[in-house]
Each structure stands twice: as structure tokens, then as C-alpha cells.
Design a protein around this motif. Sequence first.
Motif, PDB file in Angstrom:
ATOM      1  N   VAL A  50      90.035  24.589  91.648  1.00 59.59           N
ATOM      2  CA  VAL A  50      90.597  25.006  90.363  1.00 59.59           C
ATOM      3  C   VAL A  50      89.584  24.693  89.275  1.00 59.59           C
ATOM      4  O   VAL A  50      89.051  23.572  89.209  1.00 59.59           O
ATOM      5  CB  VAL A  50      91.928  24.296  90.079  1.00 59.59           C
ATOM      6  N   LEU A  51      89.326  25.681  88.437  1.00 61.44           N
ATOM      7  CA  LEU A  51      88.394  25.503  87.317  1.00 61.44           C
ATOM      8  C   LEU A  51      89.179  25.318  86.026  1.00 61.44           C
ATOM      9  O   LEU A  51      90.024  26.150  85.671  1.00 61.44           O
ATOM     10  CB  LEU A  51      87.490  26.732  87.190  1.00 61.44           C
ATOM     11  N   GLY A  52      88.923  24.231  85.339  1.00 61.45           N
ATOM     12  CA  GLY A  52      89.586  23.959  84.061  1.00 61.45           C
ATOM     13  C   GLY A  52      88.640  23.220  83.132  1.00 61.45           C
ATOM     14  O   GLY A  52      87.422  23.258  83.288  1.00 61.45           O
ATOM     15  N   THR A  53      89.218  22.553  82.147  1.00 63.81           N
ATOM     16  CA  THR A  53      88.442  21.694  81.260  1.00 63.81           C
ATOM     17  C   THR A  53      88.935  20.261  81.433  1.00 63.81           C
ATOM     18  O   THR A  53      89.906  20.005  82.133  1.00 63.81           O
ATOM     19  CB  THR A  53      88.601  22.105  79.781  1.00 63.81           C
ATOM     20  N   SER A  54      88.261  19.341  80.782  1.00 65.76           N
ATOM     21  CA  SER A  54      88.657  17.930  80.880  1.00 65.76           C
ATOM     22  C   SER A  54      89.710  17.567  79.845  1.00 65.76           C
ATOM     23  O   SER A  54      90.067  16.399  79.724  1.00 65.76           O
ATOM     24  CB  SER A  54      87.425  17.034  80.702  1.00 65.76           C
ATOM     25  N   ALA A  62      87.471  21.296  89.207  1.00 66.38           N
ATOM     26  CA  ALA A  62      86.124  21.297  88.640  1.00 66.38           C
ATOM     27  C   ALA A  62      86.254  21.653  87.161  1.00 66.38           C
ATOM     28  O   ALA A  62      87.079  22.498  86.796  1.00 66.38           O
ATOM     29  CB  ALA A  62      85.240  22.313  89.357  1.00 66.38           C
ATOM     30  N   THR A  63      85.465  21.027  86.307  1.00 65.20           N
ATOM     31  CA  THR A  63      85.616  21.259  84.869  1.00 65.20           C
ATOM     32  C   THR A  63      84.314  21.777  84.256  1.00 65.20           C
ATOM     33  O   THR A  63      83.213  21.474  84.733  1.00 65.20           O
ATOM     34  CB  THR A  63      86.036  19.976  84.131  1.00 65.20           C
ATOM     35  N   ILE A  64      84.501  22.564  83.201  1.00 63.38           N
ATOM     36  CA  ILE A  64      83.397  22.985  82.355  1.00 63.38           C
ATOM     37  C   ILE A  64      83.817  22.694  80.913  1.00 63.38           C
ATOM     38  O   ILE A  64      85.015  22.522  80.633  1.00 63.38           O
ATOM     39  CB  ILE A  64      83.055  24.477  82.526  1.00 63.38           C
ATOM     40  N   PRO A  65      82.878  22.633  79.985  1.00 63.38           N
ATOM     41  CA  PRO A  65      83.259  22.377  78.591  1.00 63.38           C
ATOM     42  C   PRO A  65      84.131  23.503  78.039  1.00 63.38           C
ATOM     43  O   PRO A  65      83.967  24.673  78.397  1.00 63.38           O
ATOM     44  CB  PRO A  65      81.914  22.319  77.859  1.00 63.38           C
ATOM     45  N   LYS A  66      85.050  23.137  77.192  1.00 66.36           N
ATOM     46  CA  LYS A  66      85.874  24.114  76.490  1.00 66.36           C
ATOM     47  C   LYS A  66      85.027  24.764  75.390  1.00 66.36           C
ATOM     48  O   LYS A  66      84.486  24.077  74.528  1.00 66.36           O
ATOM     49  CB  LYS A  66      87.085  23.394  75.884  1.00 66.36           C
ATOM     50  N   VAL A  67      84.914  26.097  75.459  1.00 65.16           N
ATOM     51  CA  VAL A  67      84.058  26.798  74.494  1.00 65.16           C
ATOM     52  C   VAL A  67      84.885  27.869  73.783  1.00 65.16           C
ATOM     53  O   VAL A  67      84.826  29.050  74.126  1.00 65.16           O
ATOM     54  CB  VAL A  67      82.841  27.442  75.177  1.00 65.16           C
ATOM     55  N   PRO A  68      85.694  27.485  72.798  1.00 67.04           N
ATOM     56  CA  PRO A  68      86.491  28.474  72.074  1.00 67.04           C
ATOM     57  C   PRO A  68      85.637  29.312  71.141  1.00 67.04           C
ATOM     58  O   PRO A  68      84.631  28.836  70.606  1.00 67.04           O
ATOM     59  CB  PRO A  68      87.494  27.620  71.296  1.00 67.04           C
ATOM     60  N   MET A  69      86.045  30.556  70.945  1.00 65.13           N
ATOM     61  CA  MET A  69      85.360  31.421  69.978  1.00 65.13           C
ATOM     62  C   MET A  69      85.610  30.892  68.570  1.00 65.13           C
ATOM     63  O   MET A  69      86.762  30.684  68.174  1.00 65.13           O
ATOM     64  CB  MET A  69      85.908  32.839  70.084  1.00 65.13           C
ATOM     65  N   TYR A 106      90.673  29.401  78.215  1.00 69.87           N
ATOM     66  CA  TYR A 106      89.276  29.247  77.822  1.00 69.87           C
ATOM     67  C   TYR A 106      88.301  29.401  78.981  1.00 69.87           C
ATOM     68  O   TYR A 106      87.208  29.953  78.812  1.00 69.87           O
ATOM     69  CB  TYR A 106      89.055  27.889  77.160  1.00 69.87           C
ATOM     70  N   VAL A 107      88.666  28.905  80.173  1.00 70.73           N
ATOM     71  CA  VAL A 107      87.686  28.907  81.256  1.00 70.73           C
ATOM     72  C   VAL A 107      87.636  30.228  82.005  1.00 70.73           C
ATOM     73  O   VAL A 107      86.713  30.461  82.786  1.00 70.73           O
ATOM     74  CB  VAL A 107      87.955  27.766  82.261  1.00 70.73           C
ATOM     75  N   SER A 108      88.616  31.095  81.805  1.00 76.24           N
ATOM     76  CA  SER A 108      88.656  32.318  82.597  1.00 76.24           C
ATOM     77  C   SER A 108      87.537  33.285  82.231  1.00 76.24           C
ATOM     78  O   SER A 108      86.962  33.933  83.109  1.00 76.24           O
ATOM     79  CB  SER A 108      90.015  33.006  82.460  1.00 76.24           C
ATOM     80  N   THR A 109      87.209  33.417  80.940  1.00 78.75           N
ATOM     81  CA  THR A 109      86.145  34.355  80.566  1.00 78.75           C
ATOM     82  C   THR A 109      84.806  33.965  81.191  1.00 78.75           C
ATOM     83  O   THR A 109      84.143  34.821  81.805  1.00 78.75           O
ATOM     84  CB  THR A 109      86.025  34.467  79.042  1.00 78.75           C
ATOM     85  N   PRO A 110      84.365  32.702  81.092  1.00 78.67           N
ATOM     86  CA  PRO A 110      83.137  32.344  81.805  1.00 78.67           C
ATOM     87  C   PRO A 110      83.235  32.585  83.308  1.00 78.67           C
ATOM     88  O   PRO A 110      82.248  32.998  83.937  1.00 78.67           O
ATOM     89  CB  PRO A 110      82.959  30.847  81.499  1.00 78.67           C
ATOM     90  N   ALA A 111      84.417  32.352  83.885  1.00 78.71           N
ATOM     91  CA  ALA A 111      84.581  32.567  85.323  1.00 78.71           C
ATOM     92  C   ALA A 111      84.443  34.039  85.677  1.00 78.71           C
ATOM     93  O   ALA A 111      83.797  34.404  86.665  1.00 78.71           O
ATOM     94  CB  ALA A 111      85.940  32.031  85.774  1.00 78.71           C
TER      95      ALA A 111
END
Length: 392
Positions: free
Chosen positions: A37-41, A57-64, A104-109
Motif C-alpha cells: 500500500v502506498l500512502g504518506t506518513s 510504503a510512504t512518499i512525501p505528501k505533495v499537494p498542488m 495525494y499519492v495516486s497521481t504520482p503512482a
Amino acid sequence: MTLSVLLAGGGTAGHVSPLLAIADDIRFQDPDARIVVLGTSEGLETRLVPEAGFELATIPKVPMPRRVSGDVLRFPGRFRGAVRSVVDLLREREVDVVLGVGGYVSTPAYLAARRTGTPIVVHEANARPGMANRVGARLTRPDLVGYAFPGTPLKGHHVGMPMRTQIEAVDYDEDAQRAEARRSLGLDDDLPTLVVTGGSLGAQSINEAMAETMTATAQSGVQVLHITGAGKGEELREAAADNPRYHVRDYVDGMESAYLAADLVVCRSGAGTVAEISVVWVPSVFVPLPIGNGEQRLNAAAHVAAGAALMIDNADFTPACLEETILPLVGDPDRLAGMREAARREGFPGTAARTMTRMVYDAAGMMHPGREYGPERWTKHERFYRTGEERA
């Protein structure tokens, strides 16, 4: 060949809950499937995903950025970094399919999947899609896009909402189930029952209106189960001190019990709540959250149009509304029966998690395992068919 899948989404229960329902169904079909599962912290996934037994697994939250600031200049680099992180993860885990539910994480995915040639599956929970899933739907085939509510403006299929099997198993027509639910919640078996809930965070305006109608509620003969949200029940407990039929709880672990106990539910119209109520066929009054982009009103629109529910604007949900509309409805069994029948005729799709699992295997070009669902995972319909108790 063992399936490897990345499920992307998080932040709120509205994203995490359907994601986990799909993950659970994939794991049931193939216990050896590799699921990440991909999310943020920062979101609810940090607690809910490990509790459900899945790797996060996490990636940084990158809001527009929504206004001009230094974030506007930093955004492109940060976003590219997030996409690169997912590309690395897809290659490292040899992922067969990326399934996104928005957030937030779906667009990078989705963009990482496009870069690596990984098939994409999309589930949209709201009647008004967010930006991430609008992107994802354009990057995949329409037969790999599912959405919860009819009329959602995406090319795909109306599959319903992935949800816990306990909700899909609820049978509102079984008196024994309803009686057991009421007893488990400390409610009287025989009194007309109103359940009020604002979701996990509560709804302050609903709580305040209910507190102001305590006298009318006590005189009505209706018992109330009011689920206030964590830390928001003290004022209501004080107001209800002299009304033994007014039960205040911060939360209920397993909302299927609350649905079964209710003759009528008053609630917000978040996507998960509307879908669960539509599957259970419990009569309801929706009070959409008055902020956001109007998705709560759209989520409930079809169910209301079918005659299975009412919708009341947040500004109109007043003590007068409760006394003149809500309390009389709780005590009107004929009208409630009509609302239940309308929900039955509407036929909101069940077993959406199973449908999305099939999409995942189709996207991967792999044969679905076809493991049969046992009694512990039967829906109410399957129980009727398999035990000879089908109702008209």
C-alpha cells in the motif's frame, strides 16, 4: 505466477477503507499475493494499513499549491521526486498492477505506472471525481475503471463501493439480527430507534441541533443512539442526563450494528456512509457537509431520488426540523417500510471489492484464482440463495 500489486491512496478513511477492502479480497483469493500500500506518513493509513496486516510504503505528501508562495516554485521538483520514488518501488517490487483510489499519492503512482508500462486500475469513491482519478482514468482502459455512484463522470463501470464483508452480510429483514444489534448497543428491543452519526470526526452542527431538542425527543417515545465523534459527546451527555432513552457514544466499533439497530439514520453523506446505507437498505436522512466541492450532495442524489432517503441542507437541520420531520418519521413504520422497499428496488451494487479484484487480475493478464467465498464472507443475498431462504 504470483500477483504483485501496489494499492495507492490514503489520507482519509474515505480512501483507506475501500483500498483495504480490495486488498483483503485480493489476499483472500491468493494469500501469497504480494501487496504493498502506498500512502504518506501523515494520513490514517499509517495506523490502519499495518493494523490490517499489509505493508505500507510512504512518499512525501505533495499537494498542488493553491496560492502564490514559495511552494509554487518547489512543487515541480518535489512532485518529480515523488514520481521517481514510485518508479523505483514499482521496479524493485516487480509490480504487475497499480490500483489507485484517489488522494495525494495516486497521481504520482499513476504517472509512475505510465512511465514503467505498468497497467492501471482505478476506483472512484465520490460522485464527483478528484483530480488524481481523473488523471488515472485517462491513462487506462475504461474497463479497468470502477466507480461507486451512478452518473459519475468517468468512462468506466458502476461497481459500487468496496467495503467490509460484515456490512455486506447485514440483513435488515432478519429480526434476530436486529434484536441482537440493539442488545449489543444497550438499546431497547421494542422502541422506535433513531441513530445519529456524523462519521468518525463527528458533525458539530448536527450535535448542537440534537442537544437543543432533548425535551421533544424525550416526549416522543423514540430512543436515540447518538454517535458524536471522538471527544465530542460531553455536552450531549449532560443534556441527556435525565433521558434514559438517549444513548451517547463517541464511536461504535462496527457500524453494521448501528445500521441494524436503526429504524432511521441521520448522517452526513460521505461516500462510504451513503454506500453502506444503500447496501443495508436502512432508511436515512442525509445532511450533506456544506463545505468542499459539493460531492456529498452528489453522493446521495441517486439514493434520495429513488425514494430511499431524504436530504436536508445543513442550514435547515434545526430543532424545528427535528421536531416536525425527523421524530415523526421515526414513528411512521409504513413510510419507513416504503423507504426500505425503494432501497431494495434501487439495487445498489454489492461485492465491489470482488469486482475490483477481477479488474486487477484482468489488467495483469492473469487468471483470477476463483477461490469460492465461504459462509463467513457471504453477502445477505448469497446466504438466501445457499440456504433456501431467498425472499421476494
